[in-house]
Design an enzyme around this catalytic site. Structure first.
Site, mmCIF file in Angstrom:
data_model
loop_
_atom_site.group_PDB
_atom_site.id
_atom_site.type_symbol
_atom_site.label_atom_id
_atom_site.label_comp_id
_atom_site.label_asym_id
_atom_site.label_seq_id
_atom_site.Cartn_x
_atom_site.Cartn_y
_atom_site.Cartn_z
ATOM 1 N N ARG A 166 -0.028 6.996 7.250
ATOM 2 C CA ARG A 166 0.085 7.019 5.785
ATOM 3 C C ARG A 166 -0.494 8.312 5.223
ATOM 4 N NH1 ARG A 166 1.431 1.748 3.923
ATOM 5 N NH2 ARG A 166 0.540 0.052 5.142
ATOM 6 N N ASP A 168 14.914 -0.510 0.571
ATOM 7 C CA ASP A 168 15.780 -0.605 1.751
ATOM 8 C C ASP A 168 16.830 -1.688 1.490
ATOM 9 O OD1 ASP A 168 16.776 -0.345 4.281
ATOM 10 O OD2 ASP A 168 15.053 -1.167 5.315
ATOM 11 N N GLU A 225 8.004 2.312 -6.859
ATOM 12 C CA GLU A 225 8.049 1.878 -5.455
ATOM 13 C C GLU A 225 8.161 3.093 -4.550
ATOM 14 O OE1 GLU A 225 7.605 -0.115 -3.231
ATOM 15 O OE2 GLU A 225 8.454 -2.104 -3.497
ATOM 16 N N LYS A 267 0.810 -1.201 0.000
ATOM 17 C CA LYS A 267 0.000 0.000 0.000
ATOM 18 C C LYS A 267 0.858 1.271 0.000
ATOM 19 C CE LYS A 267 -2.974 -2.226 3.414
ATOM 20 N NZ LYS A 267 -3.382 -2.163 4.809
HETATM 21 C C1 PRP Z 1 7.940 -1.569 1.775
HETATM 22 C C2 PRP Z 1 8.100 -1.085 0.338
HETATM 23 C C3 PRP Z 1 8.797 -2.229 -0.328
HETATM 24 C C4 PRP Z 1 9.615 -2.849 0.777
HETATM 25 C C5 PRP Z 1 11.042 -2.415 0.630
HETATM 26 O O1 PRP Z 1 6.743 -2.282 1.898
HETATM 27 O O2 PRP Z 1 6.862 -0.795 -0.284
HETATM 28 O O3 PRP Z 1 7.895 -3.161 -0.896
HETATM 29 O O4 PRP Z 1 9.090 -2.371 2.023
HETATM 30 O O5 PRP Z 1 11.877 -3.056 1.545
HETATM 31 P P1 PRP Z 1 13.155 -3.922 1.086
HETATM 32 O O6 PRP Z 1 13.936 -3.106 0.088
HETATM 33 O O7 PRP Z 1 13.932 -4.099 2.386
HETATM 34 O O8 PRP Z 1 12.696 -5.226 0.539
HETATM 35 P P2 PRP Z 1 6.054 -2.670 3.301
HETATM 36 O O9 PRP Z 1 6.422 -4.070 3.655
HETATM 37 O O10 PRP Z 1 6.390 -1.620 4.325
HETATM 38 O O11 PRP Z 1 4.492 -2.704 2.977
HETATM 39 P P3 PRP Z 1 3.443 -1.496 2.681
HETATM 40 O O12 PRP Z 1 3.864 -0.907 1.342
HETATM 41 O O13 PRP Z 1 2.095 -2.149 2.592
HETATM 42 O O14 PRP Z 1 3.525 -0.485 3.797
#
Ligand code: PRP
Length: 194
Positions: free
Chosen positions: A175, A113, A109, A53
């Site tokens: 959010r 991270d 995206e 999301k």
């Molecule tokens: C976040 C973001 C990426 C991921 C990045 O999603 O949207 O998909 O983390 O992290 P990484 O580079 O360490 O893999 P999140 O799990 O926070 O879900 P959300 O978008 O629903 O808040």
């Protein structure tokens, strides 16, 4: 001035320690990204893909900063387990509606991270044989990167801090803040439901 702004957000505002990126700075950077994408993809009818999301605010503003015809699609993913997440393996909860074959795909995206999630998703997209596949990330946190991901469009580099707002959450809150902020340390200690 920040205090007045935080007051508008009542209980959410009281939980903010500091605004890191203002609404104006976000708006101006997203417009620049939109201009660059509009130039680079003119005549190619790109398909922009977002993962829910966290990407919702960025995608909504980026779309409106783009001046060429584009299509948009979303997917939703969920982690199987903490161990699976450590390897970047995610379960598709909602797949794309559009076929990627032969399309110019721009993967949008909110944050990168470790790079594991993006790496896994890009692999699955490549298997669907798009004509091209590029990445646009609003927030880059390079400190914990485990996999090198080629990013064509990048909004901001973030310090190694947990941030919320503009789509990013902590336990599904914050959010809706139009800026990016740090939370007060005691917010993490509270036993919130969610
Ligand atoms: C976040 C973001 C990426 C991921 C990045 O999603 O949207 O998909 O983390 O992290 P990484 O580079 O360490 O893999 P999140 O799990 O926070 O879900 P959300 O978008 O629903 O808040």
């Amino acid at each position: 001035m920040n205090k007045d702004l935080l007051d508008v957000y009542g209980e959410l505002g009281q939980e903010i320690q500091e605004i890191l990126i203002s609404e104006e700075a976000l708006r101006s950077r997203v417009r620049e990204l939109g201009r660059a994408i509009s130039q680079d993809y003119a005549g190619r009818n790109p398909l922009m893909i977002g993962v829910l999301k966290g990407v919702l605010c960025f995608m909504a503003d980026l779309l409106r900063a783009i001046t060429i015809p584009v299509e948009v699609d979303f997917m939703a993913v969920s982690s199987y387990s903490p161990e699976a997440r450590d390897q970047g393996v995610v379960r598709l909860m909602k797949d794309l509606e559009s076929p990627l074959f032969g399309r110019h795909v721009l993967f949008v995206e909110d944050i990168i991270d470790t790079g594991l999630t993006l790496n896994y998703l890009l692999k699955t997209f490549r298997a669907r044989e798009p004509a091209s596949l590029e990445v646009c990330v609003l927030f880059d946190k390079p400190k914990h990167r485990l996999i090198d991901i080629p990013v064509k469009y990048r909004g901001f580099e973030l310090p190694d801090r947990f941030v919320v707002g503009y789509g990013l959450d902590y336990r599904e809150r914050y959010r809706n803040l139009p800026f990016v902020a740090l939370l007060k340390p005691d917010v993490f200690l509270e036993n919130r439901k969610g």
